[in-house]
Write a protein that holds these residues in place. Structure first.
Motif, PDB file in Angstrom:
ATOM      1  N   GLU A  34      70.127  61.901   9.618  1.00 51.37           N
ATOM      2  CA  GLU A  34      70.572  63.275   9.879  1.00 51.37           C
ATOM      3  C   GLU A  34      69.653  64.017  10.854  1.00 51.37           C
ATOM      4  OE1 GLU A  34      73.423  64.699   8.921  1.00 51.37           O
ATOM      5  OE2 GLU A  34      73.895  62.703   8.142  1.00 51.37           O
ATOM      6  N   LYS A  35      68.414  63.561  11.004  1.00 51.64           N
ATOM      7  CA  LYS A  35      67.450  64.276  11.836  1.00 51.64           C
ATOM      8  C   LYS A  35      66.999  63.512  13.066  1.00 51.64           C
ATOM      9  CE  LYS A  35      65.418  67.183   8.215  1.00 51.64           C
ATOM     10  NZ  LYS A  35      64.160  67.557   7.523  1.00 51.64           N
ATOM     11  N   ILE A  36      67.395  62.248  13.180  1.00 50.68           N
ATOM     12  CA  ILE A  36      66.865  61.413  14.263  1.00 50.68           C
ATOM     13  C   ILE A  36      67.986  60.785  15.087  1.00 50.68           C
ATOM     14  CG2 ILE A  36      65.427  59.421  14.835  1.00 50.68           C
ATOM     15  CD1 ILE A  36      63.905  59.862  12.230  1.00 50.68           C
ATOM     16  N   LEU A  37      67.901  60.964  16.407  1.00 52.97           N
ATOM     17  CA  LEU A  37      68.788  60.283  17.351  1.00 52.97           C
ATOM     18  C   LEU A  37      67.967  59.302  18.176  1.00 52.97           C
ATOM     19  CD1 LEU A  37      71.178  62.998  18.875  1.00 52.97           C
ATOM     20  CD2 LEU A  37      71.636  61.410  17.005  1.00 52.97           C
ATOM     21  N   SER A  95      52.114  54.592   5.232  1.00 52.69           N
ATOM     22  CA  SER A  95      51.566  53.956   6.436  1.00 52.69           C
ATOM     23  C   SER A  95      52.094  52.524   6.588  1.00 52.69           C
ATOM     24  CB  SER A  95      50.037  53.944   6.378  1.00 52.69           C
ATOM     25  OG  SER A  95      49.582  53.263   5.229  1.00 52.69           O
ATOM     26  N   LYS A  96      53.228  52.244   5.958  1.00 52.94           N
ATOM     27  CA  LYS A  96      53.797  50.899   6.002  1.00 52.94           C
ATOM     28  C   LYS A  96      54.284  50.518   7.393  1.00 52.94           C
ATOM     29  CE  LYS A  96      55.171  50.897   1.126  1.00 52.94           C
ATOM     30  NZ  LYS A  96      56.320  50.838   0.180  1.00 52.94           N
ATOM     31  N   VAL A 149      60.108  50.061  15.957  1.00 59.41           N
ATOM     32  CA  VAL A 149      60.797  51.351  16.074  1.00 59.41           C
ATOM     33  C   VAL A 149      61.419  51.782  14.750  1.00 59.41           C
ATOM     34  CG1 VAL A 149      62.684  52.580  17.223  1.00 59.41           C
ATOM     35  CG2 VAL A 149      61.232  51.008  18.531  1.00 59.41           C
ATOM     36  N   SER A 150      62.150  50.893  14.092  1.00 55.41           N
ATOM     37  CA  SER A 150      62.853  51.283  12.871  1.00 55.41           C
ATOM     38  C   SER A 150      61.896  51.696  11.762  1.00 55.41           C
ATOM     39  CB  SER A 150      63.764  50.151  12.387  1.00 55.41           C
ATOM     40  OG  SER A 150      63.018  48.988  12.126  1.00 55.41           O
ATOM     41  N   ASP A 151      60.804  50.946  11.582  1.00 53.70           N
ATOM     42  CA  ASP A 151      59.857  51.268  10.512  1.00 53.70           C
ATOM     43  C   ASP A 151      59.127  52.572  10.775  1.00 53.70           C
ATOM     44  OD1 ASP A 151      60.527  49.113   8.993  1.00 53.70           O
ATOM     45  OD2 ASP A 151      58.870  47.853   9.641  1.00 53.70           O
ATOM     46  N   PHE A 152      58.782  52.833  12.041  1.00 54.39           N
ATOM     47  CA  PHE A 152      58.110  54.095  12.330  1.00 54.39           C
ATOM     48  C   PHE A 152      59.044  55.276  12.074  1.00 54.39           C
ATOM     49  CE2 PHE A 152      56.844  57.627  15.097  1.00 54.39           C
ATOM     50  CZ  PHE A 152      55.539  57.802  14.659  1.00 54.39           C
ATOM     51  N   LEU A 153      60.262  55.201  12.566  1.00 50.83           N
ATOM     52  CA  LEU A 153      61.211  56.299  12.357  1.00 50.83           C
ATOM     53  C   LEU A 153      61.508  56.501  10.878  1.00 50.83           C
ATOM     54  CD1 LEU A 153      63.778  55.705  15.264  1.00 50.83           C
ATOM     55  CD2 LEU A 153      61.831  57.283  15.211  1.00 50.83           C
ATOM     56  N   ARG A 154      61.615  55.412  10.152  1.00 47.64           N
ATOM     57  CA  ARG A 154      61.914  55.496   8.722  1.00 47.64           C
ATOM     58  C   ARG A 154      60.758  56.120   7.946  1.00 47.64           C
ATOM     59  NH1 ARG A 154      63.129  50.571   8.205  1.00 47.64           N
ATOM     60  NH2 ARG A 154      65.338  50.816   8.692  1.00 47.64           N
ATOM     61  N   SER A 155      59.548  55.964   8.433  1.00 48.48           N
ATOM     62  CA  SER A 155      58.378  56.477   7.719  1.00 48.48           C
ATOM     63  C   SER A 155      58.149  57.964   7.929  1.00 48.48           C
ATOM     64  CB  SER A 155      57.122  55.709   8.153  1.00 48.48           C
ATOM     65  OG  SER A 155      57.167  54.371   7.714  1.00 48.48           O
ATOM     66  N   ILE A 156      58.829  58.567   8.907  1.00 44.51           N
ATOM     67  CA  ILE A 156      58.656  60.007   9.137  1.00 44.51           C
ATOM     68  C   ILE A 156      59.206  60.772   7.942  1.00 44.51           C
ATOM     69  CG2 ILE A 156      59.251  61.967  10.610  1.00 44.51           C
ATOM     70  CD1 ILE A 156      59.469  59.988  12.940  1.00 44.51           C
ATOM     71  N   SER A 157      58.422  61.667   7.387  1.00 47.00           N
ATOM     72  CA  SER A 157      58.796  62.390   6.173  1.00 47.00           C
ATOM     73  C   SER A 157      59.995  63.300   6.398  1.00 47.00           C
ATOM     74  CB  SER A 157      57.604  63.219   5.679  1.00 47.00           C
ATOM     75  OG  SER A 157      57.991  64.054   4.599  1.00 47.00           O
ATOM     76  N   ALA A 166      64.256  68.310  14.485  1.00 44.88           N
ATOM     77  CA  ALA A 166      65.081  67.192  14.924  1.00 44.88           C
ATOM     78  C   ALA A 166      64.226  66.282  15.801  1.00 44.88           C
ATOM     79  CB  ALA A 166      66.287  67.708  15.702  1.00 44.88           C
ATOM     80  N   ILE A 167      64.583  65.008  15.876  1.00 46.97           N
ATOM     81  CA  ILE A 167      63.789  64.027  16.614  1.00 46.97           C
ATOM     82  C   ILE A 167      64.702  63.246  17.560  1.00 46.97           C
ATOM     83  CG2 ILE A 167      62.374  61.944  16.390  1.00 46.97           C
ATOM     84  CD1 ILE A 167      61.542  63.091  13.592  1.00 46.97           C
ATOM     85  N   ILE A 168      64.276  63.142  18.817  1.00 43.66           N
ATOM     86  CA  ILE A 168      65.020  62.406  19.836  1.00 43.66           C
ATOM     87  C   ILE A 168      64.114  61.296  20.371  1.00 43.66           C
ATOM     88  CG2 ILE A 168      66.342  62.556  21.975  1.00 43.66           C
ATOM     89  CD1 ILE A 168      67.425  64.405  19.864  1.00 43.66           C
ATOM     90  N   ALA A 169      64.594  60.055  20.373  1.00 40.05           N
ATOM     91  CA  ALA A 169      63.779  58.931  20.843  1.00 40.05           C
ATOM     92  C   ALA A 169      64.588  58.060  21.786  1.00 40.05           C
ATOM     93  CB  ALA A 169      63.287  58.108  19.649  1.00 40.05           C
ATOM     94  N   ASN A 170      63.903  57.534  22.806  1.00 41.50           N
ATOM     95  CA  ASN A 170      64.557  56.626  23.738  1.00 41.50           C
ATOM     96  C   ASN A 170      63.501  55.940  24.595  1.00 41.50           C
ATOM     97  OD1 ASN A 170      66.610  55.267  25.006  1.00 41.50           O
ATOM     98  ND2 ASN A 170      67.547  57.058  25.957  1.00 41.50           N
TER      99      ASN A 170
END
Length: 251
Positions: A22-25, A208-209, A133-141, A147-151
């Motif tokens: 919901e918060k990350i694209l 920190s996983k 990428v997936s683990d870092f984004l998933r670890s964000i509280s 909102a977060i935009i990554a590319n």
């Protein structure tokens, strides 16, 4: 008179992006499995482990002057517009968004599983954190309200900025060896008083996983490197310390 708070950048500006949550694209779903490396200070690295916090800096704090809208060629300060002026409102809005994006908190990663001697020397940092990428984004509280935009970054010859996306994810060809993935944390920006805008912060992480390993800089003193390695092994035994393969002569 109260300062006007400008909040113009939103998910609507990034059509076609993959919705991670919901918060990350994310620019493309294919980026999720990519290995990424972040060069940082040992102090920031310990903050990741001890407090579950991750350091991010505002773009206007970066050394590359393109980040704040400067160009090497004067002609690139101007772009083509319709002569009848019908698109003026559109470009006014786009320019305001581009101004806002220069003050966003940003996390820059190299898209590779191999350390770079050039990145070590350019950053002058102590450690390189390896993640994906997936683990870092998933670890964000989820407590992070922004909102977060990554590319991934596209590298091309310097040219006028045409869109918000190009302002965020395009860089001059000279920087292509960085092979960068950028993560932007959208925030409120008071353009009436840029000097009071925060330059950096620590974002909250669930854990920190996302840290799959860490490489200590080959350019710090060997004795100090041994002390740091022993400290990590003793205090954080789950963190894998990977030996650097660089044996470049220290100048």
């Amino acid at each position: 008179m109260m300062n006007e708070i400008v909040v113009m950048i939103s998910f609507k500006d990034f059509k076609g992006y993959y919705k991670f949550n919901e918060k990350i694209l994310l620019g493309s779903q294919s980026l999720l499995d990519e290995i990424i490396i972040r060069y940082t200070s040992f102090q920031n690295f310990l903050k990741c482990l001890s407090d579950n916090k991750f350091f991010v800096s505002s773009r206007n704090n970066f050394t590359d002057r393109h980040e704040i809208g400067e160009f090497a060629k004067r002609i690139n300060y101007f772009r083509l517009q319709r002569a009848d002026g019908e698109d003026q409102a559109h470009w006014r809005e786009e320019d305001e968004k581009i101004k806002c994006c220069r003050y966003l908190f940003t996390s820059c990663w190299s898209r590779t599983d191999i350390e770079s001697v050039l990145m070590w020397k350019a950053s002058n940092y102590d450690v390189a954190i390896i993640s994906n990428v997936s683990d870092f984004l998933r670890s964000i509280s989820v407590e992070e309200s922004c909102a977060i935009i990554a590319n991934s970054v596209v590298y091309e010859k310097e040219r006028p900025l045409g869109t918000l996306e190009s302002a965020l994810f395009k860089k001059e060809l000279a920087y292509r060896d960085e092979n960068e993935l950028r993560i932007y944390f959208i925030k409120e920006v008071d353009l009436s008083n840029p000097s009071k805008i925060e330059c950096n912060k620590f974002i909250k992480m669930n854990d920190s996983k996302y840290i799959k390993g860490v490489i200590l800089s080959p350019f710090i003193d060997a004795k100090i490197r041994t002390i740091l390695k022993d400290y990590i092994n003793k205090t954080y035994p789950d963190v894998r310390v990977i030996q650097s393969l660089i044996i470049d002569k220290v100048q």
